[in-house]
Write a protein that holds these residues in place. Sequence first.
Motif, mmCIF file in Angstrom:
data_model
loop_
_atom_site.group_PDB
_atom_site.id
_atom_site.type_symbol
_atom_site.label_atom_id
_atom_site.label_comp_id
_atom_site.label_asym_id
_atom_site.label_seq_id
_atom_site.Cartn_x
_atom_site.Cartn_y
_atom_site.Cartn_z
ATOM 1 N N ASP A 73 35.838 81.454 -34.976
ATOM 2 C CA ASP A 73 36.021 81.532 -36.418
ATOM 3 C C ASP A 73 36.643 80.275 -36.995
ATOM 4 O OD1 ASP A 73 35.272 84.447 -36.787
ATOM 5 O OD2 ASP A 73 36.891 84.622 -35.320
ATOM 6 N N GLY A 74 37.236 79.455 -36.131
ATOM 7 C CA GLY A 74 37.861 78.217 -36.565
ATOM 8 C C GLY A 74 38.153 77.344 -35.366
ATOM 9 N N CYS A 75 38.513 76.104 -35.640
ATOM 10 C CA CYS A 75 38.805 75.133 -34.590
ATOM 11 C C CYS A 75 40.160 74.498 -34.865
ATOM 12 C CB CYS A 75 37.705 74.061 -34.555
ATOM 13 S SG CYS A 75 37.952 72.763 -33.318
ATOM 14 N N LEU A 76 40.971 74.371 -33.821
ATOM 15 C CA LEU A 76 42.300 73.773 -33.939
ATOM 16 C C LEU A 76 42.363 72.536 -33.055
ATOM 17 C CD1 LEU A 76 45.251 74.004 -34.976
ATOM 18 C CD2 LEU A 76 45.735 75.382 -32.940
ATOM 19 N N LEU A 77 42.710 71.385 -33.659
ATOM 20 C CA LEU A 77 42.777 70.124 -32.925
ATOM 21 C C LEU A 77 44.209 69.613 -32.874
ATOM 22 C CD1 LEU A 77 39.705 68.195 -34.447
ATOM 23 C CD2 LEU A 77 39.789 69.569 -32.350
ATOM 24 N N THR A 78 44.697 69.350 -31.662
ATOM 25 C CA THR A 78 46.004 68.716 -31.550
ATOM 26 C C THR A 78 45.912 67.235 -31.884
ATOM 27 O OG1 THR A 78 45.676 68.301 -29.175
ATOM 28 C CG2 THR A 78 46.768 70.368 -29.794
ATOM 29 N N HIS A 79 44.789 66.597 -31.542
ATOM 30 C CA HIS A 79 44.477 65.214 -31.896
ATOM 31 C C HIS A 79 43.031 64.971 -31.491
ATOM 32 C CE1 HIS A 79 45.600 65.071 -27.693
ATOM 33 N NE2 HIS A 79 45.339 63.784 -27.566
ATOM 34 N N THR A 80 42.536 63.777 -31.717
ATOM 35 C CA THR A 80 41.107 63.547 -31.488
ATOM 36 C C THR A 80 40.836 62.516 -30.399
ATOM 37 O OG1 THR A 80 41.048 61.965 -33.341
ATOM 38 C CG2 THR A 80 40.434 64.263 -33.817
ATOM 39 N N LEU A 122 39.006 78.060 -31.515
ATOM 40 C CA LEU A 122 38.614 77.170 -30.433
ATOM 41 C C LEU A 122 39.540 75.962 -30.484
ATOM 42 C CD1 LEU A 122 36.744 76.117 -28.192
ATOM 43 C CD2 LEU A 122 35.192 75.306 -30.005
ATOM 44 N N VAL A 123 40.285 75.758 -29.417
ATOM 45 C CA VAL A 123 41.302 74.704 -29.397
ATOM 46 C C VAL A 123 40.795 73.516 -28.583
ATOM 47 C CG1 VAL A 123 43.693 74.142 -28.846
ATOM 48 C CG2 VAL A 123 43.100 76.460 -29.583
ATOM 49 N N ASP A 124 40.903 72.325 -29.157
ATOM 50 C CA ASP A 124 40.600 71.041 -28.504
ATOM 51 C C ASP A 124 39.275 71.067 -27.731
ATOM 52 O OD1 ASP A 124 42.874 69.993 -29.580
ATOM 53 O OD2 ASP A 124 44.003 69.887 -27.720
ATOM 54 N N PRO A 125 38.156 71.217 -28.447
ATOM 55 C CA PRO A 125 36.866 71.366 -27.762
ATOM 56 C C PRO A 125 36.331 70.054 -27.179
ATOM 57 C CG PRO A 125 36.544 71.314 -30.130
ATOM 58 C CD PRO A 125 38.030 71.332 -29.913
ATOM 59 N N VAL A 126 35.985 70.096 -25.914
ATOM 60 C CA VAL A 126 35.237 69.044 -25.232
ATOM 61 C C VAL A 126 34.001 69.729 -24.649
ATOM 62 C CG1 VAL A 126 35.212 67.400 -23.314
ATOM 63 C CG2 VAL A 126 37.244 67.600 -24.758
ATOM 64 N N LEU A 127 32.822 69.365 -25.157
ATOM 65 C CA LEU A 127 31.597 70.092 -24.835
ATOM 66 C C LEU A 127 30.672 69.336 -23.893
ATOM 67 C CD1 LEU A 127 30.734 71.488 -28.404
ATOM 68 C CD2 LEU A 127 32.226 72.472 -26.648
ATOM 69 N N SER A 128 31.009 68.094 -23.525
ATOM 70 C CA SER A 128 30.126 67.289 -22.679
ATOM 71 C C SER A 128 29.939 67.923 -21.308
ATOM 72 C CB SER A 128 30.699 65.890 -22.503
ATOM 73 O OG SER A 128 30.724 65.189 -23.730
ATOM 74 N N PRO A 129 28.743 67.773 -20.727
ATOM 75 C CA PRO A 129 28.557 68.207 -19.342
ATOM 76 C C PRO A 129 29.322 67.298 -18.387
ATOM 77 C CG PRO A 129 26.594 67.103 -20.148
ATOM 78 C CD PRO A 129 27.504 67.259 -21.325
#
Length: 315
Positions: A125-132, A86-93
Amino acid sequence: MCRIDEIGQVTTAFNGMTKNLADLVCCIAIFFFTMFEIFRGLQGYKKVWYNLDSKCQSFNQRGMVMKIRHLRHATFHLHIQGVTLLVDPVLSPAAAMTPIDNSPNQRRNPLVELPVSVEEVMTADGCLLTHTHRDHFDTAAGEQLPKALPVFCQPEDRDKLHLLGFTAVQPVDPVITWRNIELIRTGGQHGTGEIGRKMAPVSGYVLKAATEPTLYIAGDTVWCPEVAETLSIHKPEVIVLYGGAARFNQGEPITMGKEDIFRVCQHAPAAKVVVLHMEAINHCLLTRAELNEFIQQERLGGRVRVPADGQWLDF
């Protein structure tokens, strides 16, 4: 002495037996010839089946072809080597976050809803973040993602993630291997001049795995020497760019616009390019329609794809 008619009967019977024997021999010969042809045919079928089975095994060893499912903005699922990142997750509605300050189009973010449920987004299975930055890792992601989920990040974001309770943080500095996937962190420039310096640090990643195309996720960057160097060294076959030409009220765009994307295509003429990061955050002004028109004008339609939210891409 035998009578002539008796001799004739014996001769006729013998001839009949001879004919029947010849017929039997002929039938036996035809039977074995037929069996031989069937066996030879089966050998051919066996060869075809073996080749097909070998290809199936090779396909299974890959765990499926590389797939990308664009979700929203910079959030996407990457299926590679049989695992899901999962890359760069933003979960907000939609509209749960305030607009990006000092930027055009002051609408609340995200501008649109996720195309699938949050539970489905978090299936990875994992999360990849380019930045926060909050348009790449929002408060909702920090709260809702499983704390034991492996999270790959730039070294500068490690402490923040630890404070949020994540227990499997793995900074990429500059390369690590996970599940037979090599992750290589790359540089970039999140804008130019003073704005670019204030927006730093940001990272991109090159992912390499056996039997998979080399993938480059450029992250939040404009065209710059770091991007050119990554293309020259790693020669990626698939490139994910963050477009949108995001900007503030002052200065130049801080993510890729049309001309940046065109330069990437020039420097990597054999690569397939995917452009995300549009129509979901208020300061991203380049639309899909505008970019697609540019792609057609520059005859890049066979190489550059601009997926809709929720769309799958295979490589």
